[in-house]
Design a protein around this motif. Structure first.
Motif, PDB file in Angstrom:
ATOM      1  N   VAL A   4       0.996  -3.841   2.433  1.00 26.97           N
ATOM      2  CA  VAL A   4       1.789  -5.068   3.016  1.00 26.97           C
ATOM      3  C   VAL A   4       0.778  -6.077   3.044  1.00 26.97           C
ATOM      4  O   VAL A   4      -0.320  -6.038   3.725  1.00 26.97           O
ATOM      5  CB  VAL A   4       2.204  -4.315   4.577  1.00 26.97           C
ATOM      6  CG1 VAL A   4       2.849  -5.685   5.183  1.00 26.97           C
ATOM      7  CG2 VAL A   4       3.163  -3.428   4.352  1.00 26.97           C
ATOM      8  N   ASP A   5       1.072  -7.108   2.529  1.00 30.38           N
ATOM      9  CA  ASP A   5       0.239  -8.285   2.152  1.00 30.38           C
ATOM     10  C   ASP A   5      -0.996  -7.909   1.958  1.00 30.38           C
ATOM     11  O   ASP A   5      -2.190  -8.648   2.532  1.00 30.38           O
ATOM     12  CB  ASP A   5       0.361  -9.012   3.542  1.00 30.38           C
ATOM     13  CG  ASP A   5      -0.266 -10.580   3.453  1.00 30.38           C
ATOM     14  OD1 ASP A   5      -0.329 -11.041   2.161  1.00 30.38           O
ATOM     15  OD2 ASP A   5      -0.772 -11.014   4.460  1.00 30.38           O
ATOM     16  N   GLY A   6      -1.169  -6.852   1.055  1.00 32.42           N
ATOM     17  CA  GLY A   6      -2.663  -6.550   0.426  1.00 32.42           C
ATOM     18  C   GLY A   6      -3.415  -5.593   1.650  1.00 32.42           C
ATOM     19  O   GLY A   6      -4.239  -4.773   1.148  1.00 32.42           O
ATOM     20  N   TYR A   7      -2.828  -5.346   2.689  1.00 33.00           N
ATOM     21  CA  TYR A   7      -3.603  -4.245   3.531  1.00 33.00           C
ATOM     22  C   TYR A   7      -2.830  -2.587   3.098  1.00 33.00           C
ATOM     23  O   TYR A   7      -1.616  -2.604   3.237  1.00 33.00           O
ATOM     24  CB  TYR A   7      -3.356  -4.618   4.881  1.00 33.00           C
ATOM     25  CG  TYR A   7      -3.991  -5.997   5.514  1.00 33.00           C
ATOM     26  CD1 TYR A   7      -5.247  -6.041   5.813  1.00 33.00           C
ATOM     27  CD2 TYR A   7      -2.978  -7.015   5.433  1.00 33.00           C
ATOM     28  CE1 TYR A   7      -5.810  -7.056   5.840  1.00 33.00           C
ATOM     29  CE2 TYR A   7      -3.743  -8.160   5.650  1.00 33.00           C
ATOM     30  CZ  TYR A   7      -5.178  -8.210   5.888  1.00 33.00           C
ATOM     31  OH  TYR A   7      -5.528  -9.477   6.257  1.00 33.00           O
ATOM     32  N   PHE A  62      -7.357  -4.069 -13.683  1.00 30.35           N
ATOM     33  CA  PHE A  62      -7.684  -5.676 -14.172  1.00 30.35           C
ATOM     34  C   PHE A  62      -9.439  -5.405 -14.106  1.00 30.35           C
ATOM     35  O   PHE A  62      -9.872  -5.147 -13.220  1.00 30.35           O
ATOM     36  CB  PHE A  62      -7.331  -6.591 -13.376  1.00 30.35           C
ATOM     37  CG  PHE A  62      -7.633  -8.008 -13.730  1.00 30.35           C
ATOM     38  CD1 PHE A  62      -7.215  -8.809 -14.634  1.00 30.35           C
ATOM     39  CD2 PHE A  62      -9.013  -8.550 -12.818  1.00 30.35           C
ATOM     40  CE1 PHE A  62      -7.915 -10.000 -14.838  1.00 30.35           C
ATOM     41  CE2 PHE A  62      -9.469  -9.510 -13.039  1.00 30.35           C
ATOM     42  CZ  PHE A  62      -8.722 -10.518 -14.079  1.00 30.35           C
ATOM     43  N   ILE A  63     -10.112  -6.045 -15.201  1.00 30.76           N
ATOM     44  CA  ILE A  63     -11.467  -6.059 -15.069  1.00 30.76           C
ATOM     45  C   ILE A  63     -11.837  -7.568 -15.232  1.00 30.76           C
ATOM     46  O   ILE A  63     -12.481  -7.990 -14.267  1.00 30.76           O
ATOM     47  CB  ILE A  63     -12.245  -5.478 -16.226  1.00 30.76           C
ATOM     48  CG1 ILE A  63     -11.787  -4.097 -16.512  1.00 30.76           C
ATOM     49  CG2 ILE A  63     -13.441  -5.485 -16.211  1.00 30.76           C
ATOM     50  CD1 ILE A  63     -12.699  -3.271 -17.247  1.00 30.76           C
ATOM     51  N   ASN A 119       1.497 -11.028 -16.937  1.00 27.78           N
ATOM     52  CA  ASN A 119       2.444 -10.356 -15.956  1.00 27.78           C
ATOM     53  C   ASN A 119       1.623  -9.337 -15.066  1.00 27.78           C
ATOM     54  O   ASN A 119       1.963  -9.114 -13.630  1.00 27.78           O
ATOM     55  CB  ASN A 119       3.675  -9.620 -16.526  1.00 27.78           C
ATOM     56  CG  ASN A 119       4.760 -10.305 -16.999  1.00 27.78           C
ATOM     57  OD1 ASN A 119       5.153 -11.180 -16.091  1.00 27.78           O
ATOM     58  ND2 ASN A 119       5.247 -10.196 -18.301  1.00 27.78           N
ATOM     59  N   ILE A 120       0.645  -8.579 -15.629  1.00 25.98           N
ATOM     60  CA  ILE A 120      -0.335  -7.640 -14.881  1.00 25.98           C
ATOM     61  C   ILE A 120      -0.890  -8.473 -13.671  1.00 25.98           C
ATOM     62  O   ILE A 120      -1.045  -7.922 -12.709  1.00 25.98           O
ATOM     63  CB  ILE A 120      -1.422  -7.018 -15.846  1.00 25.98           C
ATOM     64  CG1 ILE A 120      -0.223  -5.921 -16.635  1.00 25.98           C
ATOM     65  CG2 ILE A 120      -2.436  -6.425 -15.234  1.00 25.98           C
ATOM     66  CD1 ILE A 120      -1.169  -5.257 -17.843  1.00 25.98           C
ATOM     67  N   LYS A 147      -2.467  -7.855  -9.301  1.00 27.16           N
ATOM     68  CA  LYS A 147      -3.611  -8.447  -8.946  1.00 27.16           C
ATOM     69  C   LYS A 147      -4.807  -7.288  -9.337  1.00 27.16           C
ATOM     70  O   LYS A 147      -4.918  -6.999 -10.381  1.00 27.16           O
ATOM     71  CB  LYS A 147      -3.680  -8.524  -7.546  1.00 27.16           C
ATOM     72  CG  LYS A 147      -2.379  -9.658  -7.201  1.00 27.16           C
ATOM     73  CD  LYS A 147      -2.532 -10.379  -5.805  1.00 27.16           C
ATOM     74  CE  LYS A 147      -1.280 -11.527  -5.582  1.00 27.16           C
ATOM     75  NZ  LYS A 147      -0.011 -10.943  -5.868  1.00 27.16           N
ATOM     76  N   SER A 148      -5.707  -7.148  -8.288  1.00 33.70           N
ATOM     77  CA  SER A 148      -6.946  -6.227  -8.496  1.00 33.70           C
ATOM     78  C   SER A 148      -6.447  -4.701  -8.299  1.00 33.70           C
ATOM     79  O   SER A 148      -7.562  -3.968  -8.571  1.00 33.70           O
ATOM     80  CB  SER A 148      -7.923  -6.807  -7.620  1.00 33.70           C
ATOM     81  OG  SER A 148      -7.496  -6.680  -6.346  1.00 33.70           O
TER      82      SER A 148
END
Ligand code: MN
Ligand code: MN
Length: 297
Positions: free
Chosen positions: A90-93, A211-212, A228-229, A234-235
């Motif tokens: 959730v929001d990255g958490y 992703f690198i 798109n990826i 994201k990471s």
């Protein structure tokens, strides 16, 4: 931890826990792996979170890093020892959690209990200042006492925003590390137990990617998928199954991106003696020196 972060990490954890239980309840003879993965991820989205990584469904000697593709026809068989490992953010958490079940037999209940008992013991000892080597010693001691071995080259890990494996590693043996758990950390603890040697090796290239680096991709179609990826995942780790929505030949474009060195794939990790592996995982936050499991449903 600020209020927003705390709220998000608790919500992500409880959704991941609920998704894990749904997945575990679906595992049965003849059920397709891909259906379980898709249902887990659909529930995560329905509940207002986003899958933090592709659902790992690993059977018997496969310990980690397998997720089915959309065209995967694989089903569960009687006697399979199945690890369901899923995550939500959730929001990255992030909440990251796993559990093991056996399909219609009771041959490996001791092995399954060995990893879950080790996890309970590890969580019970966590506080502000606990050295991670001591946690590893506890995990190993508990698994050995149960009559099995820990998988010594798989680790738990600290979790940060949009970063699944960040900062500290939490070993499943005493690796001598003096790194310490601190308040406000988010930690995923995941003991793996086996009746084999206690090591995993790379068996073959997997279909989970990350992703690198950002660099121009000449192939136009692969470049479009890459855009798109970056936007969507994201990471965080992703898989071929998630890329089919962007390009029906994602399988091919992903190979192009791999060759370009802008993404990498996680190898499927298999116990080196092809022995059976169990895994149990919870995400824990450390608040004012005390641990709180976030990934309960
Ligand atoms: Mn996990
Ligand atoms: Mn994990």
């Amino acid at each position: 931890m600020d209020e927003h972060a705390l709220e998000c990490v608790r919500k992500a954890g409880s959704i991941a826990g609920e998704a894990r239980e749904l997945g575990i309840s679906m595992v049965d003879e003849g059920v397709k792996l891909v259906d379980v993965a898709n249902e887990i991820e659909a529930l995560i989205i329905k509940k207002g979170a986003i899958p933090a990584f592709p659902t790992n469904i690993c059977i018997n000697q496969i310990a980690a890093h397998f997720t089915p593709n959309n065209n995967d026809t694989g089903v569960f068989h009687v006697g399979d020892v199945v690890k369901v490992d899923c995550g939500a953010h959730v929001d990255g958490y992030i909440g990251d959690t796993a559990k093991t079940v056996e399909v219609r037999t009771k041959n490996w209940q001791g092995l399954i209990e060995a990893s879950s008992r080790a996890l309970r013991m590890a969580i019970d000892m966590i506080g502000d200042g606990t050295p991670v080597g001591t946690i590893g010693a506890t995990v190993k001691g508990s698994i050995v006492e149960s009559g099995y071995r820990p998988v010594s080259n798989l680790n738990g890990h600290e979790v940060k925003r949009y970063n699944l494996h960040a900062g500290l590693s939490i070993p499943n043996i005493d690796d001598g590390s003096k790194d310490r758990i601190r308040s406000d950390m988010t930690i995923a603890i995941e003991p793996f137990a086996t009746n084999g040697h206690g090591h995993v090796g790379n068996s073959k290239p997997g279909n989970i990617y990350r992703f690198i680096r950002d660099r121009p991709v000449r192939d136009e179609r692969a470049a479009k998928l890459f855009e798109n990826i970056k936007t969507e995942f994201k990471s965080l780790p992703f898989c071929e199954r998630w890329c089919d929505q962007f390009d029906p030949q994602a399988n091919h474009q992903l190979k192009v991106l791999l060759r370009h060195g802008v993404i990498s794939s996680y190898s499927i990790l298999t116990e080196i003696e092809d022995a059976v592996v169990s895994q149990t995982e919870h995400t824990v936050i450390v608040l004012n020196g005390r641990s709180e499991i976030t990934t309960k449903p």
